[in-house]
Design a protein around this motif. Structure first.
Motif, PDB file in Angstrom:
ATOM      1  N   LEU A 175      41.497  36.959 -21.373  1.00 17.72           N
ATOM      2  CA  LEU A 175      40.870  37.743 -22.433  1.00 17.72           C
ATOM      3  C   LEU A 175      41.474  37.418 -23.793  1.00 17.72           C
ATOM      4  O   LEU A 175      40.753  37.305 -24.789  1.00 17.72           O
ATOM      5  N   GLN A 176      42.779  37.227 -23.831  1.00 23.94           N
ATOM      6  CA  GLN A 176      43.415  36.918 -25.111  1.00 23.94           C
ATOM      7  C   GLN A 176      43.153  35.489 -25.559  1.00 23.94           C
ATOM      8  O   GLN A 176      43.298  35.177 -26.743  1.00 23.94           O
ATOM      9  N   THR A 206      38.578  48.129 -18.942  1.00 21.02           N
ATOM     10  CA  THR A 206      38.517  47.142 -17.870  1.00 21.02           C
ATOM     11  C   THR A 206      39.664  47.349 -16.893  1.00 21.02           C
ATOM     12  O   THR A 206      40.605  48.104 -17.130  1.00 21.02           O
ATOM     13  N   CYS A 207      39.536  46.645 -15.775  1.00 22.76           N
ATOM     14  CA  CYS A 207      40.571  46.577 -14.742  1.00 22.76           C
ATOM     15  C   CYS A 207      40.375  45.216 -14.084  1.00 22.76           C
ATOM     16  O   CYS A 207      39.494  44.445 -14.470  1.00 22.76           O
ATOM     17  N   ASP A 208      41.176  44.894 -13.086  1.00 23.07           N
ATOM     18  CA  ASP A 208      41.078  43.560 -12.498  1.00 23.07           C
ATOM     19  C   ASP A 208      39.706  43.283 -11.885  1.00 23.07           C
ATOM     20  O   ASP A 208      39.218  42.151 -11.931  1.00 23.07           O
ATOM     21  N   PHE A 226      45.493  45.471 -25.938  1.00 17.17           N
ATOM     22  CA  PHE A 226      45.452  46.246 -24.705  1.00 17.17           C
ATOM     23  C   PHE A 226      46.111  47.592 -24.966  1.00 17.17           C
ATOM     24  O   PHE A 226      47.240  47.654 -25.459  1.00 17.17           O
ATOM     25  N   ILE A 227      45.404  48.659 -24.650  1.00 15.42           N
ATOM     26  CA  ILE A 227      45.956  49.984 -24.881  1.00 15.42           C
ATOM     27  C   ILE A 227      45.818  50.827 -23.618  1.00 15.42           C
ATOM     28  O   ILE A 227      44.993  50.538 -22.748  1.00 15.42           O
ATOM     29  N   TRP A 263      30.209  36.516 -37.446  1.00 14.33           N
ATOM     30  CA  TRP A 263      30.725  37.304 -38.561  1.00 14.33           C
ATOM     31  C   TRP A 263      31.824  38.282 -38.134  1.00 14.33           C
ATOM     32  O   TRP A 263      32.560  38.802 -38.963  1.00 14.33           O
ATOM     33  N   PHE A 264      31.945  38.550 -36.836  1.00 12.41           N
ATOM     34  CA  PHE A 264      32.848  39.598 -36.364  1.00 12.41           C
ATOM     35  C   PHE A 264      34.306  39.231 -36.649  1.00 12.41           C
ATOM     36  O   PHE A 264      34.789  38.190 -36.233  1.00 12.41           O
ATOM     37  N   ARG A 265      34.984  40.118 -37.371  1.00  9.82           N
ATOM     38  CA  ARG A 265      36.412  39.919 -37.679  1.00  9.82           C
ATOM     39  C   ARG A 265      37.216  41.190 -37.397  1.00  9.82           C
ATOM     40  O   ARG A 265      38.351  41.318 -37.862  1.00  9.82           O
ATOM     41  N   GLY A 266      36.642  42.113 -36.674  1.00 12.56           N
ATOM     42  CA  GLY A 266      37.314  43.384 -36.412  1.00 12.56           C
ATOM     43  C   GLY A 266      38.279  43.304 -35.249  1.00 12.56           C
ATOM     44  O   GLY A 266      38.549  42.235 -34.692  1.00 12.56           O
ATOM     45  N   ASP A 267      38.788  44.457 -34.859  1.00 13.30           N
ATOM     46  CA  ASP A 267      39.670  44.549 -33.698  1.00 13.30           C
ATOM     47  C   ASP A 267      38.841  44.675 -32.427  1.00 13.30           C
ATOM     48  O   ASP A 267      37.697  45.144 -32.457  1.00 13.30           O
ATOM     49  N   ILE A 268      39.433  44.268 -31.318  1.00  9.35           N
ATOM     50  CA  ILE A 268      38.866  44.537 -29.995  1.00  9.35           C
ATOM     51  C   ILE A 268      39.934  45.252 -29.192  1.00  9.35           C
ATOM     52  O   ILE A 268      40.994  44.686 -28.905  1.00  9.35           O
ATOM     53  N   ASN A 269      39.675  46.516 -28.902  1.00  6.76           N
ATOM     54  CA  ASN A 269      40.614  47.349 -28.155  1.00  6.76           C
ATOM     55  C   ASN A 269      40.123  47.505 -26.722  1.00  6.76           C
ATOM     56  O   ASN A 269      38.983  47.935 -26.498  1.00  6.76           O
ATOM     57  N   ILE A 270      40.964  47.160 -25.765  1.00  9.99           N
ATOM     58  CA  ILE A 270      40.596  47.253 -24.358  1.00  9.99           C
ATOM     59  C   ILE A 270      41.512  48.256 -23.676  1.00  9.99           C
ATOM     60  O   ILE A 270      42.729  48.042 -23.573  1.00  9.99           O
ATOM     61  N   VAL A 271      40.919  49.353 -23.235  1.00  8.05           N
ATOM     62  CA  VAL A 271      41.679  50.354 -22.490  1.00  8.05           C
ATOM     63  C   VAL A 271      41.800  49.859 -21.055  1.00  8.05           C
ATOM     64  O   VAL A 271      40.789  49.551 -20.413  1.00  8.05           O
TER      65      VAL A 271
END
Length: 325
Positions: A58-59, A17-19, A66-67, A38-46
């Motif tokens: 988002l948080q 994502t971006c602005d 955020f990576i 049920w979702f308990r995983g990570d969410i990685n956003i480049v």
């Protein structure tokens, strides 16, 4: 989700994502969690440039991570965009390749930010296939051409896609990856495909990450139902070829130019793209829900608004001007 299905040990959703796209990411995350409790995983956003306000939004939905894209990927993307003008405004699409550079996960599911969830997507996380994706528009052209031919008409199909002939090719908006099962995969070799000379050899194309991934993984992906990547602009293709209609769709994808966060003149929209209307409405409902600070108050206001519509007899005030025969 079926209680007998076991999720992988460590899994995540990846997106970019971006602005300008953050509002889409906001709805994507909210809708995934709404339909998949049920979702308990990570969410990685480049991310590229992302404001503090958008990070906070988002948080507030989920403790996302955020990576940054790897230095090697950024360097190659910057080189390409300096040589090819058409890449300057769409170069961030290449950052989806970072989904193949996330160590430690048993399953990574990449999702574009211009989509929203409409159902249970646990099947994307439980499959044992190394790489899964849905067919792209080129492949659906091939499959729907015989249906059109039955009516004595013809549909032009593309002989070349992504600079070469493919038997099958996939859309890069939804990709389910089991990293440990990818045979002979090398991330550095993947991003080497962004080399200037290599890019020139691919020929003229408006595609970015989708071209790279199709060329690298040619013949190595497993098909998943278009219900998991319901591209609105291909609605009739998906219906007539796969039997997937709006009720079966689990992920709605606004692939193409029409994005749900933009406002459009309603007259040409209804004339030229009426099939978008229910999905635009659905997406905007999700945005309102996601931003409702007081959920109970929001729901009460919606109910009261509809109550007033009913008691005012608003439906009786609309006069039919014609009917179908």
């Amino acid at each position: 989700m079926n209680a007998t299905i076991e999720l992988p040990g460590k899994y995540c959703i990846s997106t970019i994502t971006c602005d300008s796209f953050a509002i889409g990411t906001e709805v994507l995350l909210y809708s995934v969690l709404k339909y998949n409790p049920w979702f308990r995983g990570d969410i990685n956003i480049v991310i590229a440039d992302l404001s503090a306000q958008n990070r906070a939004r988002l948080q507030a939905i989920y403790p996302v991570k955020f990576i940054q894209a790897s230095a090697g990927l950024i360097e190659r993307v910057d080189t390409l965009r300096s040589h090819f003008a058409y890449l300057r405004d769409i170069h961030l699409r290449f950052y989806s390749l970072e989904s193949f550079n996330l160590p430690g996960y048993d399953k990574v599911v990449y999702l574009d930010s211009d989509m929203h969830c409409a159902g249970d997507i646990s099947a994307l996380f439980t499959s044992a296939a190394p790489l899964q994706a849905c067919l792209d528009g080129f492949s659906y052209e091939d499959r729907i051409a015989p249906i059109v031919a039955q009516a004595g008409l013809s549909l032009p199909t593309s002989e070349l896609r992504y600079g070469k002939h493919f038997q099958n090719s996939f859309n890069a908006g939804v990709i389910a990856i089991r990293p440990a099962q990818l045979q002979n995969f090398d991330y550095q070799e993947l991003i080497k495909m962004l080399d200037f000379d290599a890019w020139v050899s691919y020929g003229n194309s408006i595609f970015t990450d989708q071209m790279v991934l199709n060329r690298y993984f040619e013949g190595q992906f497993s098909l998943i139902s278009s219900a998991y990547n319901y591209m609105v602009f291909l609605g009739d293709y998906l219906n007539f070829v796969d039997g997937i209609g709006t009720q079966e769709a689990k992920i709605i994808h606004f692939a193409g130019k029409i994005k749900p966060w933009n406002n459009y003149d309603p007259v040409p929209l209804c004339q030229n793209a009426p099939h978008y209307l229910p999905f635009l409405h659905q997406w905007r409902e999700l945005l309102q829900e996601a931003r409702a600070n007081d959920r109970a108050y929001y729901q009460a206001q919606r109910v009261l608004k509809q109550y007033k519509w009913i008691t005012a007899g608003a439906d009786h005030q609309l006069q039919a001007v014609d009917r179908l025969y």
